[in-house]
Design a protein around this motif. Structure first.
Motif, PDB file in Angstrom:
ATOM      1  N   ALA A  59       0.839  -1.198   0.000  1.00  0.00           N
ATOM      2  CA  ALA A  59       0.000   0.000   0.000  1.00  0.00           C
ATOM      3  C   ALA A  59       0.873   1.246   0.000  1.00  0.00           C
ATOM      4  N   GLY A  60       1.903   1.243   0.838  1.00  0.00           N
ATOM      5  CA  GLY A  60       2.807   2.390   0.886  1.00  0.00           C
ATOM      6  C   GLY A  60       3.571   2.576  -0.408  1.00  0.00           C
ATOM      7  N   LEU A  61       4.005   1.473  -1.013  1.00  0.00           N
ATOM      8  CA  LEU A  61       4.764   1.566  -2.259  1.00  0.00           C
ATOM      9  C   LEU A  61       3.907   2.128  -3.389  1.00  0.00           C
ATOM     10  N   LEU A  62       2.688   1.628  -3.533  1.00  0.00           N
ATOM     11  CA  LEU A  62       1.814   2.115  -4.604  1.00  0.00           C
ATOM     12  C   LEU A  62       1.436   3.576  -4.385  1.00  0.00           C
ATOM     13  N   THR A  63       1.188   3.953  -3.125  1.00  0.00           N
ATOM     14  CA  THR A  63       0.846   5.341  -2.835  1.00  0.00           C
ATOM     15  C   THR A  63       2.039   6.251  -3.104  1.00  0.00           C
ATOM     16  N   LEU A  64       3.220   5.816  -2.716  1.00  0.00           N
ATOM     17  CA  LEU A  64       4.434   6.589  -2.960  1.00  0.00           C
ATOM     18  C   LEU A  64       4.667   6.766  -4.465  1.00  0.00           C
ATOM     19  N   ALA A  92      -6.896   9.403   3.180  1.00  0.00           N
ATOM     20  CA  ALA A  92      -6.311  10.609   2.587  1.00  0.00           C
ATOM     21  C   ALA A  92      -5.786  10.330   1.179  1.00  0.00           C
ATOM     22  N   ALA A  93      -5.180   9.164   0.959  1.00  0.00           N
ATOM     23  CA  ALA A  93      -4.671   8.823  -0.373  1.00  0.00           C
ATOM     24  C   ALA A  93      -5.814   8.694  -1.376  1.00  0.00           C
ATOM     25  N   ILE A  94      -6.910   8.089  -0.965  1.00  0.00           N
ATOM     26  CA  ILE A  94      -8.062   7.956  -1.870  1.00  0.00           C
ATOM     27  C   ILE A  94      -8.651   9.329  -2.193  1.00  0.00           C
ATOM     28  N   LEU A  95      -8.780  10.187  -1.186  1.00  0.00           N
ATOM     29  CA  LEU A  95      -9.315  11.531  -1.437  1.00  0.00           C
ATOM     30  C   LEU A  95      -8.390  12.350  -2.334  1.00  0.00           C
ATOM     31  N   LEU A  96      -7.084  12.263  -2.103  1.00  0.00           N
ATOM     32  CA  LEU A  96      -6.147  12.983  -2.963  1.00  0.00           C
ATOM     33  C   LEU A  96      -6.154  12.435  -4.388  1.00  0.00           C
ATOM     34  N   ALA A  97      -6.368  11.129  -4.525  1.00  0.00           N
ATOM     35  CA  ALA A  97      -6.467  10.549  -5.872  1.00  0.00           C
ATOM     36  C   ALA A  97      -7.683  11.116  -6.602  1.00  0.00           C
ATOM     37  N   LEU A  98      -8.793  11.242  -5.900  1.00  0.00           N
ATOM     38  CA  LEU A  98      -9.995  11.789  -6.532  1.00  0.00           C
ATOM     39  C   LEU A  98      -9.810  13.265  -6.889  1.00  0.00           C
ATOM     40  N   VAL A  99      -9.152  14.015  -6.018  1.00  0.00           N
ATOM     41  CA  VAL A  99      -8.904  15.430  -6.306  1.00  0.00           C
ATOM     42  C   VAL A  99      -7.941  15.576  -7.478  1.00  0.00           C
ATOM     43  N   GLY A 110      -1.240   7.857 -11.948  1.00  0.00           N
ATOM     44  CA  GLY A 110      -1.150   8.219 -10.543  1.00  0.00           C
ATOM     45  C   GLY A 110      -2.460   8.015  -9.817  1.00  0.00           C
ATOM     46  N   PHE A 111      -3.566   8.319 -10.495  1.00  0.00           N
ATOM     47  CA  PHE A 111      -4.886   8.135  -9.894  1.00  0.00           C
ATOM     48  C   PHE A 111      -5.120   6.688  -9.501  1.00  0.00           C
ATOM     49  N   LEU A 112      -4.884   5.770 -10.434  1.00  0.00           N
ATOM     50  CA  LEU A 112      -5.126   4.348 -10.150  1.00  0.00           C
ATOM     51  C   LEU A 112      -4.179   3.806  -9.090  1.00  0.00           C
ATOM     52  N   LEU A 113      -2.912   4.213  -9.137  1.00  0.00           N
ATOM     53  CA  LEU A 113      -1.963   3.757  -8.120  1.00  0.00           C
ATOM     54  C   LEU A 113      -2.363   4.248  -6.738  1.00  0.00           C
ATOM     55  N   ALA A 114      -2.776   5.512  -6.626  1.00  0.00           N
ATOM     56  CA  ALA A 114      -3.188   6.055  -5.326  1.00  0.00           C
ATOM     57  C   ALA A 114      -4.464   5.406  -4.834  1.00  0.00           C
ATOM     58  N   LEU A 115      -5.390   5.143  -5.741  1.00  0.00           N
ATOM     59  CA  LEU A 115      -6.650   4.508  -5.356  1.00  0.00           C
ATOM     60  C   LEU A 115      -6.410   3.095  -4.823  1.00  0.00           C
TER      61      LEU A 115
END
Length: 192
Positions: free
Chosen positions: A31-36, A94-101, A114-119
């Motif tokens: 999760a951390g790697l994909l978000t990063l 927070a990662a999901i919300l930032l992906a949507l924004v 980036g959207f899909l990785l953060a989601l």
């Protein structure tokens, strides 16, 4: 070498690999790697200039600073998931919300990469749960599920095929249809 010769210790690479595997297993690593990784295309594409021969293609938007902030926050959330795994739920939301924004702010979320990785990273952080530390190395269990040598709890039946019994609880007559004996089990089943 003979059979009595002790096994030499593992090499440095093997020790480091095993330590990394143990570290990775105690936190939401993927999760951390994909978000990063999701923060990189979100922050990069608004500032990138692609050159095709003599032609320059700029993908800059008016919200370039917003894209940079979202990208840096996603990288920070990915590191937070690694080093502060207790905050994984906050970091995942927070990662999901930032992906949507980022869909609106940053070139369709870094061209959806980036959207899909953060989601996915945020969803993995929300679904991750810490494992239980092993009680014994290669434990043998008896039929009741308790480790051998330990007594099973008193409220747990020794035979798993036996259904739990509910204590009888008195109630008013006529409370349920046709029950005139005035006794029912605590689970709602009629005793009798």
């Amino acid at each position: 070498m003979s059979a009595e010769t002790p096994v030499q210790s593992a090499g440095t690479f093997t020790r480091l690999r095993l330590r990394f595997r143990d570290w990775r297993g105690t936190r939401p690593f993927w999760a951390g790697l994909l978000t990063l990784l999701s923060g990189i295309p979100i922050a990069y594409f608004p500032y990138a200039t692609l050159k095709l021969g003599h032609m320059s293609i700029a993908m800059a938007t008016t919200a370039g600073a917003g894209s940079l902030i979202i990208g840096v926050l996603l990288v920070t959330l990915g590191l937070t998931m690694w080093f502060q795994s207790a905050t994984r739920v906050f970091a995942g939301v927070a990662a999901i919300l930032l992906a949507l924004v980022s869909l609106v702010i940053s070139n369709i979320g870094g061209f959806l990469i980036g959207f899909l990785l953060a989601l996915v990273g945020g969803a993995l952080a929300l679904s991750w749960a810490p494992g239980e530390p092993p009680v014994e190395a290669a434990g043998e269990h008896d039929g009741a599920g308790a480790p051998t040598g330990e007594a099973a709890p008193d409220d747990m039946p020794q035979d798993p095929a036996v259904a739990p019994q509910f204590p009888a609880v008195p109630f008013e007559k006529g409370e349920e249809d046709g029950e005139a004996d005035g006794v029912r089990a605590a689970g709602g089943h009629r005793v009798g």
